[in-house]
Design a protein around this motif. Structure first.
Motif, PDB file in Angstrom:
ATOM      1  N   VAL A  18      39.798  47.187  36.334  1.00  0.00           N
ATOM      2  CA  VAL A  18      40.892  46.452  35.716  1.00  0.00           C
ATOM      3  C   VAL A  18      41.011  46.957  34.353  1.00  0.00           C
ATOM      4  N   SER A  19      40.147  46.723  33.545  1.00  0.00           N
ATOM      5  CA  SER A  19      40.614  46.775  31.844  1.00  0.00           C
ATOM      6  C   SER A  19      39.446  47.864  31.181  1.00  0.00           C
ATOM      7  N   SER A  79      34.009  40.863  39.595  1.00  0.00           N
ATOM      8  CA  SER A  79      35.072  40.751  38.924  1.00  0.00           C
ATOM      9  C   SER A  79      35.273  39.440  38.494  1.00  0.00           C
ATOM     10  N   ILE A  81      38.067  38.220  38.369  1.00  0.00           N
ATOM     11  CA  ILE A  81      39.293  37.789  39.405  1.00  0.00           C
ATOM     12  C   ILE A  81      38.760  37.185  40.758  1.00  0.00           C
ATOM     13  N   PHE A 108      47.625  40.739  42.388  1.00  0.00           N
ATOM     14  CA  PHE A 108      47.006  40.866  41.040  1.00  0.00           C
ATOM     15  C   PHE A 108      47.762  41.664  39.857  1.00  0.00           C
ATOM     16  N   THR A 149      48.135  42.613  35.879  1.00  0.00           N
ATOM     17  CA  THR A 149      47.546  43.005  34.518  1.00  0.00           C
ATOM     18  C   THR A 149      48.779  43.467  33.487  1.00  0.00           C
ATOM     19  N   HIS A 151      47.594  44.249  30.494  1.00  0.00           N
ATOM     20  CA  HIS A 151      46.793  45.156  29.605  1.00  0.00           C
ATOM     21  C   HIS A 151      47.421  46.621  29.238  1.00  0.00           C
ATOM     22  N   GLN A 152      48.181  47.076  30.099  1.00  0.00           N
ATOM     23  CA  GLN A 152      49.035  48.238  29.872  1.00  0.00           C
ATOM     24  C   GLN A 152      50.146  47.899  29.243  1.00  0.00           C
ATOM     25  N   LEU A 207      47.173  36.654  37.380  1.00  0.00           N
ATOM     26  CA  LEU A 207      47.810  37.255  36.104  1.00  0.00           C
ATOM     27  C   LEU A 207      46.635  37.532  34.878  1.00  0.00           C
ATOM     28  N   LEU A 208      46.411  38.795  34.443  1.00  0.00           N
ATOM     29  CA  LEU A 208      45.741  38.935  33.232  1.00  0.00           C
ATOM     30  C   LEU A 208      46.382  39.160  32.045  1.00  0.00           C
ATOM     31  N   ARG A 212      47.470  39.838  28.293  1.00  0.00           N
ATOM     32  CA  ARG A 212      47.174  40.862  27.275  1.00  0.00           C
ATOM     33  C   ARG A 212      46.705  40.256  25.975  1.00  0.00           C
ATOM     34  N   ILE A 256      42.489  33.975  32.326  1.00  0.00           N
ATOM     35  CA  ILE A 256      43.130  34.347  33.431  1.00  0.00           C
ATOM     36  C   ILE A 256      43.999  33.421  33.748  1.00  0.00           C
TER      37      ILE A 256
END
Length: 223
Positions: free
Chosen positions: A82-83, A105, A107, A123, A125, A127-128, A152-153, A155, A212
């Motif tokens: 994930v991260s 996780s 999640i 899911f 993310t 983070h990117q 949804l994660l 940032r 999250i």
């Protein structure tokens, strides 16, 4: 070198395989908050914390120890998939062989808390880093379809739940759509907030970086 994912934060979520890798280690490195989770399982190993400012130097030291035949473990949060991409790349540049020990996780914990099934969820993310205008396109599309739960994660710290909610509404999401925000899952100060997108957009932007968001699909919807 071995990379051990320690889980979401509760030491009891550390896997048996992860504990064994730590017990066999000569050197254990990682960010201090992560090392705190595994402190009871490092045995006689040398433990070296690192921060963003010196992580390259600490990983160089781990590389040197590994080249001398020492068993070196790098600890990371949660789920390797994930991260942890950037840290994994740093480790892979320093070792010909890297064993990965996945962890539980956050999640999975979020699904359990929200009583939803991962197979009925998607899911995302953040983070990117992308242009913020296109970042939520997938979220908006999934919410409009209403067929799946969305996990949804966010940032940290520049695009957290209130800003995500406000931008989603601006992009056409239903302000009345329900959303749950979990913070610091599995830790003693774990928190849960339930409300609508509109209510979330009005919250103070004071969320943990371990957050999250869960967007449940409408009741009765099926794939």
């Amino acid at each position: 070198m071995t990379v051990v994912a320690v889980g979401p934060g509760d030491p009891e979520f550390l896997t048996i395989k992860g504990r064994q890798a730590l017990a066999d280690a000569d050197l254990v490195v990682g960010f201090k908050t992560v090392l705190d989770v595994v402190s009871a399982h490092t045995g006689d190993a040398e433990v070296r914390p690192m921060a963003y400012r010196d992580q390259e130097a600490v990983l160089d030291y781990a590389q040197e120890q590994a080249q001398q035949g020492k068993a070196c473990v790098v600890c990371v949060w949660g789920d390797l998939n994930v991260s942890a991409k950037e840290l994994l790349n740093r480790v892979r540049r320093r070792a010909e062989t890297v064993e990965l020990v996945p962890g539980v996780s956050s999640i999975q914990i979020a699904c359990a808390r929200a009583v939803i099934s991962l197979e009925e969820s998607t899911f995302i993310t953040l983070h990117q880093r992308w242009d913020r205008g296109s970042e939520l396109g997938e979220l908006i599309e999934l919410l409009e379809r209403g067929r799946r739960n969305v996990i949804l994660l966010p940032r940290p710290f520049d695009f957290m739940p209130p800003a995500i909610a406000a931008n989603a509404i601006a992009d056409g999401a239903d302000p009345a759509h329900p959303v749950t925000v979990f913070q610091r899952l599995s830790l003693p100060d774990e928190q849960r907030w339930d409300g609508t997108l509109a209510q979330c957009a009005e919250l103070p932007d004071e969320f943990s970086d371990l957050s999250i968001m869960v967007f449940p699909r409408p009741a009765g919807e099926h794939d």
